[in-house]
Design a protein around this motif. Structure first.
Motif, PDB file in Angstrom:
ATOM      1  N   UNK A   1      16.712  16.200   3.350  1.00 42.56           N
ATOM      2  CA  UNK A   1      16.192  15.850   2.381  1.00 42.56           C
ATOM      3  C   UNK A   1      16.977  14.680   1.575  1.00 42.56           C
ATOM      4  N   UNK A   2      17.952  14.043   2.314  1.00 40.32           N
ATOM      5  CA  UNK A   2      18.961  13.144   1.821  1.00 40.32           C
ATOM      6  C   UNK A   2      19.814  13.519   0.928  1.00 40.32           C
ATOM      7  N   UNK A   3      20.679  12.586   0.145  1.00 39.23           N
ATOM      8  CA  UNK A   3      21.926  12.893  -0.715  1.00 39.23           C
ATOM      9  C   UNK A   3      21.284  14.015  -1.518  1.00 39.23           C
ATOM     10  N   UNK A   4      22.342  14.983  -1.765  1.00 41.29           N
ATOM     11  CA  UNK A   4      21.959  16.219  -2.447  1.00 41.29           C
ATOM     12  C   UNK A   4      23.396  16.519  -3.416  1.00 41.29           C
ATOM     13  N   UNK A   5      22.929  16.681  -4.604  1.00 32.75           N
ATOM     14  CA  UNK A   5      24.228  16.989  -5.533  1.00 32.75           C
ATOM     15  C   UNK A   5      24.036  18.411  -5.885  1.00 32.75           C
ATOM     16  N   UNK A   6      24.936  19.379  -5.851  1.00 30.99           N
ATOM     17  CA  UNK A   6      24.867  20.891  -6.079  1.00 30.99           C
ATOM     18  C   UNK A   6      25.662  21.325  -7.355  1.00 30.99           C
TER      19      UNK A   6
ATOM     20  N   UNK B   1      17.115  13.698  -2.820  1.00 31.87           N
ATOM     21  CA  UNK B   1      16.448  12.457  -2.842  1.00 31.87           C
ATOM     22  C   UNK B   1      15.020  12.790  -2.553  1.00 31.87           C
ATOM     23  N   UNK B   2      14.739  13.539  -1.437  1.00 35.99           N
ATOM     24  CA  UNK B   2      13.420  13.597  -1.079  1.00 35.99           C
ATOM     25  C   UNK B   2      12.628  14.728  -1.903  1.00 35.99           C
ATOM     26  N   UNK B   3      13.291  15.839  -2.131  1.00 35.65           N
ATOM     27  CA  UNK B   3      12.361  17.069  -2.893  1.00 35.65           C
ATOM     28  C   UNK B   3      12.623  17.186  -4.372  1.00 35.65           C
ATOM     29  N   UNK B   4      13.452  16.085  -5.011  1.00 37.00           N
ATOM     30  CA  UNK B   4      13.453  16.222  -6.375  1.00 37.00           C
ATOM     31  C   UNK B   4      14.530  17.252  -6.636  1.00 37.00           C
ATOM     32  N   UNK B   5      14.429  18.028  -7.858  1.00 38.78           N
ATOM     33  CA  UNK B   5      15.567  18.821  -8.375  1.00 38.78           C
ATOM     34  C   UNK B   5      14.734  20.202  -8.084  1.00 38.78           C
ATOM     35  N   UNK B   6      15.482  21.301  -7.446  1.00 38.75           N
ATOM     36  CA  UNK B   6      15.211  22.566  -6.925  1.00 38.75           C
ATOM     37  C   UNK B   6      16.219  23.542  -7.735  1.00 38.75           C
ATOM     38  N   UNK B   7      15.814  24.672  -8.258  1.00 35.38           N
ATOM     39  CA  UNK B   7      16.839  25.746  -8.777  1.00 35.38           C
ATOM     40  C   UNK B   7      16.396  27.075  -8.188  1.00 35.38           C
ATOM     41  N   UNK B   8      17.565  27.658  -8.043  1.00 32.90           N
ATOM     42  CA  UNK B   8      17.310  29.239  -7.566  1.00 32.90           C
ATOM     43  C   UNK B   8      18.486  29.971  -8.394  1.00 32.90           C
ATOM     44  N   UNK B   9      17.828  31.283  -8.716  1.00 28.60           N
ATOM     45  CA  UNK B   9      18.719  32.118  -9.651  1.00 28.60           C
ATOM     46  C   UNK B   9      19.106  33.401  -8.696  1.00 28.60           C
ATOM     47  N   UNK B  10      20.640  33.304  -8.481  1.00 28.53           N
ATOM     48  CA  UNK B  10      21.280  34.400  -7.455  1.00 28.53           C
ATOM     49  C   UNK B  10      22.307  35.454  -8.406  1.00 28.53           C
ATOM     50  N   UNK B  11      21.854  36.653  -8.160  1.00 29.27           N
ATOM     51  CA  UNK B  11      22.723  37.630  -8.768  1.00 29.27           C
ATOM     52  C   UNK B  11      23.827  37.907  -7.616  1.00 29.27           C
ATOM     53  N   UNK B  12      24.875  37.723  -7.647  1.00 28.35           N
ATOM     54  CA  UNK B  12      25.976  37.886  -6.685  1.00 28.35           C
ATOM     55  C   UNK B  12      26.488  39.271  -6.540  1.00 28.35           C
ATOM     56  N   UNK B  13      26.999  39.532  -7.706  1.00 27.17           N
ATOM     57  CA  UNK B  13      27.411  41.042  -8.159  1.00 27.17           C
ATOM     58  C   UNK B  13      28.108  41.690  -6.877  1.00 27.17           C
ATOM     59  N   UNK B  14      29.387  41.096  -6.602  1.00 21.04           N
ATOM     60  CA  UNK B  14      30.064  41.501  -5.392  1.00 21.04           C
ATOM     61  C   UNK B  14      30.623  42.815  -5.527  1.00 21.04           C
ATOM     62  N   UNK B  15      31.080  43.327  -4.361  1.00 17.92           N
ATOM     63  CA  UNK B  15      32.104  44.189  -4.298  1.00 17.92           C
ATOM     64  C   UNK B  15      33.434  43.563  -3.835  1.00 17.92           C
ATOM     65  N   UNK B  16      34.482  43.819  -4.233  1.00 21.64           N
ATOM     66  CA  UNK B  16      35.747  43.321  -3.768  1.00 21.64           C
ATOM     67  C   UNK B  16      36.645  44.247  -3.382  1.00 21.64           C
TER      68      UNK B  16
END
Length: 220
Positions: free
Chosen positions: A149-154, A196-211
């Motif tokens: 999708x080209x250059x991507x900022x995260x 660049x190609x796909x515009x702005x995408x968002x995803x919500x993630x609940x990580x909730x790890x065990x350590x």
């Protein structure tokens, strides 16, 4: 009689040296652990372009340093310091075919209040509860994602949540002890992918790890 007194004195000294160090009010305990951070993630869809496509997050292993201040014989306050690197990958569909989508470093300082059940014992179990603030930094898109999708900022939003723990200290000598510890940390983030190609995408993630941690500790 003199020899008997010397023998009794030597036995008393040996017994004192063998007595486990006790976690008492005012003590500072330092632990060095190896930890595994295992996300128990629940992902939303990658929207708006990829409905139904979700992400998974890998485990990470790292050293961790923590400090506990004993406010009383039974009550301690622990602060942990560690940072881990994790990768997020697509699960199915278009993003699943790409594999790794992005990576990030995670800094999750966590403060817990602990109750130590047997401060005078050689084996000292404890439970704790507290708060966590997680900072995500140095986020990067994968080569596979940018190739598609080209250059991507995260960008990943920081998180504030609760934490719980249980563990045990097992005395090894007058100053050193073995530590086993497990924590559950509430960590949620929204990832923003500006492409660049796909515009702005968002995803919500609940990580909730065990350590999961194991290591050694020292009483100052």
């Amino acid at each position: 009689m003199h020899i008997r007194s010397l023998m009794l004195g030597a036995a008393a000294i040996a017994g004192a040296l063998a007595t486990p160090a006790q976690a008492k009010q005012g003590d500072v305990l330092i632990r060095l652990r190896g930890i595994m951070v295992a996300p128990n993630e629940k992902s939303g869809s990658i929207l708006p372009a990829f409905p139904g496509e979700k992400v998974s997050v890998d485990n990470a292993v790292t050293p961790e340093l923590d400090f506990t201040y004993m406010a009383t014989d039974h009550i301690g306050f622990e602060l942990i310091a560690a940072t881990t690197k994790h990768s997020a990958s697509g699960r199915t569909g278009t993003t699943g075919s790409l594999g790794k989508l992005a990576s990030t470093w995670v800094l999750p300082p966590t403060l817990t209040a602990q109750y130590h059940f047997l401060p005078d014992g050689k084996i000292r179990p404890y439970v704790g509860a507290g708060v966590n603030y997680t900072v995500f930094y140095n986020e990067k898109a994968s080569g596979a994602l940018e190739g598609a999708v080209g250059d991507t900022k995260v960008h990943m939003s920081d998180s504030f949540g609760l934490a719980g723990q249980a563990g045990v200290d097992i005395q090894l000598n007058d100053r050193m002890f073995l530590n086993l510890d497990v924590k559950y940390i509430d960590i949620d983030t929204t990832t923003r992918l500006s492409t660049t190609a796909a515009g702005v995408q968002k995803v919500r993630v609940h990580l909730d790890p065990f350590v999961f941690g194991v290591g050694v500790g020292f009483k100052l």
